[in-house]
Design an enzyme around this catalytic site. Structure first.
Site, mmCIF file in Angstrom:
data_model
loop_
_atom_site.group_PDB
_atom_site.id
_atom_site.type_symbol
_atom_site.label_atom_id
_atom_site.label_comp_id
_atom_site.label_asym_id
_atom_site.label_seq_id
_atom_site.Cartn_x
_atom_site.Cartn_y
_atom_site.Cartn_z
ATOM 1 N N ARG A 1 0.856 -1.191 0.000
ATOM 2 C CA ARG A 1 0.000 0.000 0.000
ATOM 3 C C ARG A 1 0.893 1.242 0.000
ATOM 4 N NH1 ARG A 1 -2.254 3.242 4.539
ATOM 5 N NH2 ARG A 1 -4.136 4.280 3.782
ATOM 6 N N HIS B 1 -2.872 10.882 0.231
ATOM 7 C CA HIS B 1 -2.386 10.698 1.605
ATOM 8 C C HIS B 1 -1.705 12.016 2.001
ATOM 9 C CE1 HIS B 1 -0.931 7.556 4.740
ATOM 10 N NE2 HIS B 1 -0.639 8.753 5.222
ATOM 11 N N GLU C 1 -7.637 8.758 5.826
ATOM 12 C CA GLU C 1 -7.962 9.390 7.103
ATOM 13 C C GLU C 1 -8.558 10.797 6.989
ATOM 14 O OE1 GLU C 1 -4.629 9.170 9.736
ATOM 15 O OE2 GLU C 1 -4.606 6.982 9.752
ATOM 16 N N ASN D 1 -7.723 2.495 9.806
ATOM 17 C CA ASN D 1 -6.395 2.638 10.403
ATOM 18 C C ASN D 1 -6.571 2.824 11.896
ATOM 19 O OD1 ASN D 1 -5.518 2.787 7.784
ATOM 20 N ND2 ASN D 1 -4.890 4.929 7.860
ATOM 21 N N TYR E 1 -4.286 2.507 15.853
ATOM 22 C CA TYR E 1 -3.024 2.212 16.529
ATOM 23 C C TYR E 1 -3.179 2.016 18.028
ATOM 24 C CZ TYR E 1 -0.688 3.671 12.247
ATOM 25 O OH TYR E 1 -0.266 3.752 10.948
ATOM 26 N N GLU F 1 -3.999 0.242 8.190
ATOM 27 C CA GLU F 1 -2.781 0.619 8.930
ATOM 28 C C GLU F 1 -2.897 0.143 10.360
ATOM 29 O OE1 GLU F 1 -1.516 4.730 9.012
ATOM 30 O OE2 GLU F 1 -1.891 4.934 6.865
HETATM 31 C C1 BGC Z 1 -0.976 8.003 9.055
HETATM 32 C C2 BGC Z 1 0.473 7.693 8.765
HETATM 33 C C3 BGC Z 1 1.301 7.853 10.028
HETATM 34 C C4 BGC Z 1 0.751 6.919 11.073
HETATM 35 C C5 BGC Z 1 1.529 6.919 12.390
HETATM 36 C C6 BGC Z 1 -1.486 7.422 10.355
HETATM 37 O O1 BGC Z 1 -2.444 8.260 10.894
HETATM 38 O O2 BGC Z 1 -1.796 7.592 7.987
HETATM 39 O O3 BGC Z 1 0.900 8.523 7.741
HETATM 40 O O4 BGC Z 1 2.657 7.635 9.816
HETATM 41 O O5 BGC Z 1 -0.564 7.292 11.376
HETATM 42 O O6 BGC Z 1 1.437 8.147 13.025
#
Ligand code: BGC
Length: 547
Positions: free
Chosen positions: A103, A148, A193, A337, A339, A410
């Site tokens: 990607r 992006h 995003e 995405n 985290y 992501e």
């Molecule tokens: C973004 C990436 C970024 C990642 C980590 C995501 O929100 O799409 O570009 O590197 O977060 O912060």
């Protein structure tokens, strides 16, 4: 001492792995045979070549050159990992990872230097064409993000995403890339995003263009962005899809808002409201049965606008019925995405004190924090490890939008450097287990893209936070790339379609040579967090045992 603890934790993990986030399972669990494994990057973060050939200026070139003080290490993406020249090595790395998909994103000003179709860069077109061909040569599916975050600066001077002019202009850009690459690219996402683009770009001073204008332009941005996305998908469906045979979707993002007190109805309501503001803002118009913004957003912003003296016109623009229908259903899959997670509660009964008025946060009326949690940390202050949040998020999307096909576009974790990134190995094992749990409970997850292929320019954090599976030596002229431990583990996961908790390789000869050259402080950057992590896992497992 801590190595011993890690080992004990890992031994326990072999049996306890499936207890994260909650289901016991004694056998090795496999992902489906056709599961899409991928790894991701984005143009500004890795390419460099900021003015190579006839590339135009992007809002990130502009921000980093005009206001370097806004970037943690005052750096920029002028050269970055130099993928503009090192793209063959990038493809080699993608192959080494045994993924089926790569990607990456297209830089709009590399292709159309001024943003408009009157000027198209042959060199820019060729760059991505070569990359796509090289991927296909090795049977790797290119997954291309059209936007992006690299807006041509010229378009920003017209107001960027807050100006409806962006809709036809984005469509022209998308048409060109579909004409150029659509014969070879079968998975597209329009925009990465939208929440970040709009709220972090226009509402607060966080991402380019750094407007810092809360409560108004972010909603204009979102309105135009949704229409632009929908027009591109309609164009694809009407003019390209049948002949080219690909799929097109969008990628949304959020952290999971965990209710601070799960027994409090008010905190659970705050969590639901946060999901509607973060994901529903863009998800509801596209994926819900009836379309349009979520009811809670429409009502809260309308009422607050009235109270704040904006008259009868809400700060959240209204769609016509025709627009609602035009936007509804314009995604072939749900890209997400994510985290990390936050604990959330309502901003009191009268929603005062915390936030600027008006602002997105005040409209949402939710307080988010990670204070007091015992979740392991990472190289980024905002990113703490809580795999159950991934499970909860996938299940929420599954329930809310009637079981759409989901691709985790992501997911990954940062550290501060080094090759022995066992904390990243743990993160992938834990989060992928949570994905499997969600799949077993019915979520239709068809793919997972790890972030990121290599260390890159981490926006406002510059080069201080590393998300890569590959280490990049930013001091070497050709930006030498070296696999970290996590690259070998992720490769094994993709190859075997399963998580092997016992696989924790040590540095091989190639890695040892590179590791010996790294500055001492980055040799084992995560020892502290690995230690905390192992300790908490160890304690959690012991606790679980006793319960
Ligand atoms: C973004 C990436 C970024 C990642 C980590 C995501 O929100 O799409 O570009 O590197 O977060 O912060």
């Amino acid at each position: 001492m801590w190595q011993v603890l890690i080992k004990i934790s890992l031994l326990s993990l072999c049996c306890a792995a499936a207890t994260v986030p909650g289901k016991p399972s004694s056998s090795v669990r496999h992902f489906p045979n056709d599961f899409l494994w991928g790894v991701g990057s984005s143009s500004y973060q890795i390419e460099g070549g900021w003015n190579a050939d006839d590339k135009g200026e992007s809002i990130w070139d502009y921000l980093t050159h005009q206001n370097p003080e806004k970037i943690v290490d005052q750096s920029n993406g002028d050269i970055s990992a130099d993928s503009y020249h090192q793209w063959r090595r990038d493809v080699q790395m993608v192959r080494e990872l045994h993924v089926t998909s790569y990607r990456f994103s297209l830089s709009w000003p590399r292709i159309m230097p001024g943003g408009y179709m009157n000027q198209v860069s042959t060199a820019g077109i060729k760059y991505y064409s070569n990359l796509i061909d090289e991927l296909l040569r090795y049977n790797i599916t290119p997954m291309v993000t059209i936007y992006h975050w690299e807006l041509p600066q010229r378009l920003q001077e017209l107001g960027g995403w807050t100006n409806p002019e962006i809709i036809p202009v984005f469509q022209d850009y998308a048409r060109l890339v579909l004409e150029m690459y659509g014969d070879r690219v079968k998975i597209w996402t329009t925009i990465n995003e939208p929440w970040h683009v709009c709220e972090h770009g226009y509402g607060v001073d966080y991402m380019a263009p750094s407007y810092n204008f809360p409560g108004i332009p972010a909603y204009l941005c979102g309105h135009n962005l949704l229409k632009a996305h929908a027009e591109v998908v309609h164009m694809y469906r009407n003019e390209f899809q049948q002949r080219q045979g690909g799929r097109m979707g969008i990628t949304l993002d959020t952290s999971w808002p965990e209710p601070r007190d799960p027994d409090s109805a008010e905190d659970r309501e705050a969590s639901e409201r946060a999901m509607q503001f973060y994901v529903g803002w863009f998800g509801h118009p596209i994926f819900s049965k009836h379309g349009n913004y979520p009811k809670v957003m429409i009502e809260r912003i309308r009422n607050l606008s009235k109270q704040q003296g904006f008259g009868a016109r809400s700060r959240l623009p209204e769609f016509t019925m025709e627009e609602i229908h035009r936007i509804k259903g314009t995604s072939d899959f749900f890209g997400i995405n994510s985290y990390t997670s936050n604990l959330v509660n309502s901003n009191g009964h009268n929603n005062t004190g915390k936030f600027p008025i008006p602002s997105f946060n005040h409209d949402m009326g939710v307080v988010e924090s990670q204070a007091g949690v015992d979740w392991p940390g990472s190289g980024s202050v905002w990113l703490k490890v809580y795999p159950k949040g991934m499970y909860n998020l996938l299940m929420w999307i599954h329930r809310e939008y009637n079981g759409p096909e989901i691709i985790v576009t992501e997911n990954g974790v940062s550290d501060r450097g080094g090759l022995e990134d066992y904390a990243r190995v743990d993160y992938y094992n834990l989060y992928l287990s949570a994905v499997l749990d969600a799949m077993e409970d019915g979520a239709n997850v068809s793919g997972y893209i790890a972030w990121s292929l290599m260390d890159s320019y981490e926006w406002k954090a510059g080069y201080t936070e590393k998300f890569g599976l590959y280490h990049v030596d930013f001091n070497s002229p050709n930006r030498t790339r070296t696999p970290k431990i996590s690259a070998r583990v992720f490769s094994n996961i993709c190859k075997t379609n399963s998580i092997d908790w016992s696989y924790r390789p040590t540095l091989n000869d190639e890695q040892l040579v590179v590791a010996a050259r790294l500055p001492a402080e980055s040799m084992e950057p995560n020892s502290a967090s690995t230690l905390n992590w192992s300790l908490s896992l160890f304690l959690a497992i012991l606790l679980a045992w006793h319960c």
